[in-house]
Design a protein around this motif. Structure first.
Motif: not given
Length: 578
Positions: A55-56, A82-83, A173-176, A218-219
């Motif tokens: 993803l990074a 970081g995520l 977006s990915r964190a949410e 899914v986190l």
């Protein structure tokens, strides 16, 4: 307990990879060849991104598709790491970044700093003895002022193209919306005894029964998203002052068993630094790395300079002669590292003298190809420097990324929160570093001050070793780097030898079974079929130990037909481009 080697490379898998015809084509791109765990030799005609998480890598590529620079892509990738790889790096950590703009190479120092209240005896117990490592790490005492965001913002101001806020969009977006728990993150959580003691970390990483969320869960991290939104809108000031800085300071000071002494004034005083990289020649290539306070650039150049006195290409990568020479070179480099390398704002570091050809030729004369020297002594590149030997432990975590954009501008960046999961403290969706334990726990040695002792406002020595390598025409030829604590130095040096002396592809080079010495035992990577090599080394007087050497290397080779990238098959990293 095996905390790091989650995907051991078996001897058969490595043999398959190293015998697969992955050597680079001179003119045209072949079909991608597959290595261990499905890793492929990546090819792209114009741009390449390698990171420790798919993803990074995609976040970096997204910035390049929008016309962003290599710096833009590196920032977006780091925010995503970081995520998705929070155990290794993040916005509460530090980093070293090498950058080439097509003509010149510079470096950015985002290393953490000790608080103003720090004292040399910080990691000694009441009897004056060094603390056990995890007694020092867990809690606020080990947390330094983070540097990565200040550094990335400085680099963006000089070399960014896209708006600062746009670089945060993929990670927000990915964190949410969430990301899937990887098998690597899950396995590290299973073996981690300390993290769940922190209420915020326990609520995020673990189920009610205390077990980590299963692989594929899914986190979602809305707190991290909110933090990133604030920094996207307000710049680094939103992190180094106000609510975010206050939350970090409060958590550090209020830790129930091991409080620290960071203040808002420490955050306000932090400045990233642009520094000249340290460069040297190796077999007609110019190798550039990070100078002090990292020891990586100096130590890698020292090893290469010593190795250059012998013709490594005459031996196979795992001939006893290659392993013997490489490990002996490591002893000499690590001996000098322990004495001389530290924050140059506090200690006069003789970097140029340490990497000078005459000095390294003299050092190389200590190597007997028939017998190991055992423990090497530090040299005297500058006479009469009265310093003791460092005693800082470094454990293998950290992350590395490489970006090359359409203009041929390149980033090689290593970032870290130090140990896996850092200080085991989570604030506003991210983990706090434990980088202060990279200082020497003992401030003196045999009555002499240790260069890397704790001092107020000082940056701890690092082993991070991002490198950029140039050919005789001054054109970028290779980029490389790795996580792995102090073993990073050996990993990167071995990869460069693989690329330059043994003409391996980047995938072959990063997958080489590891060997090395940090001026102690000769270390061979477990489960890689090196038993015969061990016996041959023992016959030369080596004390041999099989250890976990879970690197996370990445390397990119620049050829006339495009870019070729390899990500270490030991981890989940990906090299990809277009």
């Amino acid at each position: 307990m095996n905390r790091h080697a989650l995907r051991p490379l078996t001897a058969s898998l490595l043999a398959t990879l190293l015998l697969t015809p992955l050597a680079l084509a001179a003119e045209t791109a072949p079909e991608a060849a597959t290595g261990t765990y499905g890793k492929t030799l990546a090819y792209a005609p114009e741009v390449m991104v390698t990171t420790a998480n798919p993803l990074a890598t995609e976040a970096g590529l997204a910035m390049l598709r929008k016309g962003g620079s290599a710096i833009d892509a590196a920032i977006a990738a780091q925010l995503m790491l970081g995520l998705t790889e929070p155990q290794s790096s993040g916005i509460a950590g530090g980093a070293f970044l090498l950058y080439h703009d097509g003509k010149q190479t510079t470096s950015f120092d985002g290393r953490e700093k000790a608080p103003a209240a720090a004292k040399p005896e910080r990691f000694l117990d009441p009897n004056g003895k060094p603390l056990a490592f995890y007694d020092a790490v867990i809690g606020g005492r080990s947390v330094g002022v983070p540097g990565v965001l200040a550094m990335l913002h400085m680099a963006h101001q000089r070399h960014g193209k896209l708006p600062w806020a746009a670089l945060f969009e993929p990670a927000i977006s990915r964190a949410e919306n969430g990301f899937q728990m990887s098998s690597r993150l899950h396995a590290l959580l299973v073996s981690e005894p300390h993290l769940k003691k922190d209420a915020n970390a326990r609520a995020y990483f673990y189920q009610e029964d205390g077990k980590p969320w299963p692989v594929g869960s899914v986190l979602k991290n809305p707190e991290y998203a909110a933090t990133l939104r604030a920094i996207a809108a307000g710049g680094p000031k939103a992190f180094y002052s106000g609510k975010i800085a206050q939350a970090i300071v409060d958590a550090v000071k209020r830790h129930p068993t091991n409080p620290g002494d960071l203040t808002l004034a420490d955050f306000a005083a932090y400045k990233a630094v642009e520094r000249q990289p340290i460069c040297g020649l190796y077999r007609f290539y110019k190798v550039c790395g990070m100078n002090a306070p990292s020891s990586g650039g100096v130590a890698v150049l020292q090893m290469l300079g010593i190795l250059e006195t012998r013709k490594l290409a005459d031996w196979a990568p795992h001939a006893v002669e290659s392993a013997h020479l490489f490990t002996e070179a490591g002893r000499l480099a690590f001996a000098d590292r322990a004495k001389y390398l530290a924050d140059p704002d506090f200690v006069k570091v003789p970097s140029d003298a340490l990497v000078s050809k005459p000095y390294l030729v003299t050092r190389s004369q200590q190597i007997d190809m028939a017998r190991s020297m055992g423990r090497a002594q530090a040299g005297d590149p500058v006479p009469k420097m009265a310093l003791g030997l460092d005693s800082s432990p470094e454990f293998p975590s950290t992350s590395h990324l490489i970006v090359i954009d359409k203009q041929g501008h390149a980033v090689s960046m290593t970032s870290s929160i130090e140990d896996v999961f850092g200080s085991r403290m989570m604030v506003k969706g991210f983990l706090l570093n434990n980088q202060l334990t990279d200082f020497s726990f003992s401030p003196t040695d045999n009555g002499q001050p240790v260069a890397n002792r704790v001092e107020p406002g000082k940056r701890p020595r690092s082993s991070m070793s991002p490198v950029l390598v140039f050919n005789e025409q001054g054109q970028l030829a290779f980029a490389a780097g790795s996580p792995g604590g102090s073993q990073i130095i050996n990993y990167v040096a071995q990869t460069l030898v693989g690329l330059i002396d043994w003409k391996l592809s980047p995938l072959q080079a990063v997958a080489l079974p590891h060997y090395g010495s940090r001026n102690g035992p000769t270390e061979l990577e477990k489960d890689t079929g090196q038993e015969a090599l061990a016996e041959a080394l023992k016959a030369k007087g080596h004390e041999v130990k099989f250890v976990e050497m879970n690197s996370g290397l990445s390397a990119v080779v620049v050829k006339p037909d495009g870019l070729w990238g390899g990500a270490d098959p030991r981890r989940e990293g990906v090299a990809k481009g277009f």
